[in-house]
Scaffold this motif. Structure first.
Motif, PDB file in Angstrom:
ATOM      1  N   THR A  44      -0.501  -2.004   3.343  1.00  0.00           N
ATOM      2  CA  THR A  44       0.337  -2.517   4.421  1.00  0.00           C
ATOM      3  C   THR A  44       1.788  -2.378   3.996  1.00  0.00           C
ATOM      4  OG1 THR A  44      -1.363  -4.101   5.066  1.00  0.00           O
ATOM      5  CG2 THR A  44       0.873  -4.516   5.874  1.00  0.00           C
ATOM      6  N   GLU A  46       5.578  -3.443   4.944  1.00  0.00           N
ATOM      7  CA  GLU A  46       6.347  -4.411   5.724  1.00  0.00           C
ATOM      8  C   GLU A  46       7.831  -4.080   5.662  1.00  0.00           C
ATOM      9  OE1 GLU A  46       3.583  -8.322   4.687  1.00  0.00           O
ATOM     10  OE2 GLU A  46       5.548  -8.105   3.758  1.00  0.00           O
ATOM     11  N   HIS A  48      11.636  -5.615   6.422  1.00  0.00           N
ATOM     12  CA  HIS A  48      12.339  -6.887   6.576  1.00  0.00           C
ATOM     13  C   HIS A  48      13.841  -6.623   6.685  1.00  0.00           C
ATOM     14  CE1 HIS A  48       8.757  -9.194   5.268  1.00  0.00           C
ATOM     15  NE2 HIS A  48       8.551  -8.153   4.471  1.00  0.00           N
ATOM     16  N   TRP A  63      14.225  -6.278  15.008  1.00  0.00           N
ATOM     17  CA  TRP A  63      12.796  -5.999  15.121  1.00  0.00           C
ATOM     18  C   TRP A  63      12.543  -4.495  15.048  1.00  0.00           C
ATOM     19  CZ3 TRP A  63       9.346  -9.565  14.411  1.00  0.00           C
ATOM     20  CH2 TRP A  63       9.650 -10.899  14.718  1.00  0.00           C
ATOM     21  N   ALA A  67      10.744  -2.415  11.926  1.00  0.00           N
ATOM     22  CA  ALA A  67       9.509  -1.674  12.227  1.00  0.00           C
ATOM     23  C   ALA A  67       9.658  -0.189  11.926  1.00  0.00           C
ATOM     24  CB  ALA A  67       9.123  -1.886  13.687  1.00  0.00           C
ATOM     25  N   ALA A  70       9.593   0.410   8.151  1.00  0.00           N
ATOM     26  CA  ALA A  70       8.217   0.356   7.644  1.00  0.00           C
ATOM     27  C   ALA A  70       7.453   1.628   8.028  1.00  0.00           C
ATOM     28  CB  ALA A  70       7.507  -0.883   8.183  1.00  0.00           C
ATOM     29  N   THR A  71       7.642   2.080   9.246  1.00  0.00           N
ATOM     30  CA  THR A  71       6.964   3.277   9.723  1.00  0.00           C
ATOM     31  C   THR A  71       7.450   4.532   8.997  1.00  0.00           C
ATOM     32  OG1 THR A  71       6.703   2.246  11.882  1.00  0.00           O
ATOM     33  CG2 THR A  71       6.399   4.612  11.794  1.00  0.00           C
ATOM     34  N   THR A  88      -1.024   0.554   7.373  1.00  0.00           N
ATOM     35  CA  THR A  88      -0.537  -0.324   8.433  1.00  0.00           C
ATOM     36  C   THR A  88       0.949  -0.546   8.207  1.00  0.00           C
ATOM     37  OG1 THR A  88      -2.656  -1.487   8.497  1.00  0.00           O
ATOM     38  CG2 THR A  88      -0.775  -2.613   9.510  1.00  0.00           C
ATOM     39  N   ALA A  89       1.738  -0.520   9.279  1.00  0.00           N
ATOM     40  CA  ALA A  89       3.181  -0.807   9.193  1.00  0.00           C
ATOM     41  C   ALA A  89       3.475  -2.031  10.059  1.00  0.00           C
ATOM     42  CB  ALA A  89       4.002   0.385   9.669  1.00  0.00           C
ATOM     43  N   ILE A  90       4.291  -2.925   9.515  1.00  0.00           N
ATOM     44  CA  ILE A  90       4.664  -4.150  10.225  1.00  0.00           C
ATOM     45  C   ILE A  90       6.167  -4.353  10.078  1.00  0.00           C
ATOM     46  CG2 ILE A  90       4.377  -6.658  10.363  1.00  0.00           C
ATOM     47  CD1 ILE A  90       1.658  -6.309   8.976  1.00  0.00           C
ATOM     48  N   TYR A  92       8.987  -7.229  10.401  1.00  0.00           N
ATOM     49  CA  TYR A  92       9.161  -8.675  10.496  1.00  0.00           C
ATOM     50  C   TYR A  92      10.583  -9.093  10.856  1.00  0.00           C
ATOM     51  CZ  TYR A  92       4.528  -9.599   8.564  1.00  0.00           C
ATOM     52  OH  TYR A  92       3.175  -9.681   8.373  1.00  0.00           O
TER      53      TYR A  92
END
Length: 146
Positions: A44, A46, A48, A63, A67, A70-71, A88-90, A92
């Protein structure tokens, strides 16, 4: 027990307000990806940010910036051969600070990318002793008071 976390300061990965990897760090992240290809662990990524608002055509808020950062790392990992189902990319934004955003140093610390390499070893369960109660129709559970 949950895995390994690698935290990378966003200032060395990206220019302010941008989501393109700095060329020297892209090469370093490529090396990380090459190590991870040999494993099967879920990963994952993340993104920030600090709490300073951003409002550009590309990033209307923190946001989107978090995102896309992360991507960006996720795409580098995928291009290096990591299977898409492992990634997975998130984003925060500024919702999970590690330092107060009051001073420049704290804000800089909050701008980061975290790579979580999830353990596939199940955590040991903890047994909880529960006391069973019998409920009498129309009344309180036996053994309790109202």
């Amino acid at each position: 027990s949950r895995g390994v976390s690698i935290e990378i300061n966003g200032s060395i990965l990206f220019s302010p307000g941008q989501a393109l990897l700095q060329p020297p760090l892209a090469k370093a992240m490529q090396s990380v990806a090459e190590v991870l290809v040999a494993s099967d662990f879920p990963i994952t990524i993340e993104g920030h940010t600090d709490n300073v608002p951003i409002s550009t055509a590309q990033f209307p808020s923190n946001w989107e910036l978090s995102a896309v950062r992360a991507t960006t790392v996720l795409r580098l990992f995928a291009d290096a051969g990591l299977a898409a189902e492992r990634l997975t990319a998130i984003g925060y934004a500024d919702t999970r600070p590690v330092e107060p955003n009051v001073l420049a140093d704290g804000r800089a610390r909050n701008r980061r990318v975290t790579i979580l390499i999830d353990s596939e070893i199940p955590e040991k369960g903890t047994e909880l002793e529960l006391q069973a109660q019998t409920v009498v129709p129309g009344g309180a559970p036996r053994g309790s008071t109202r």
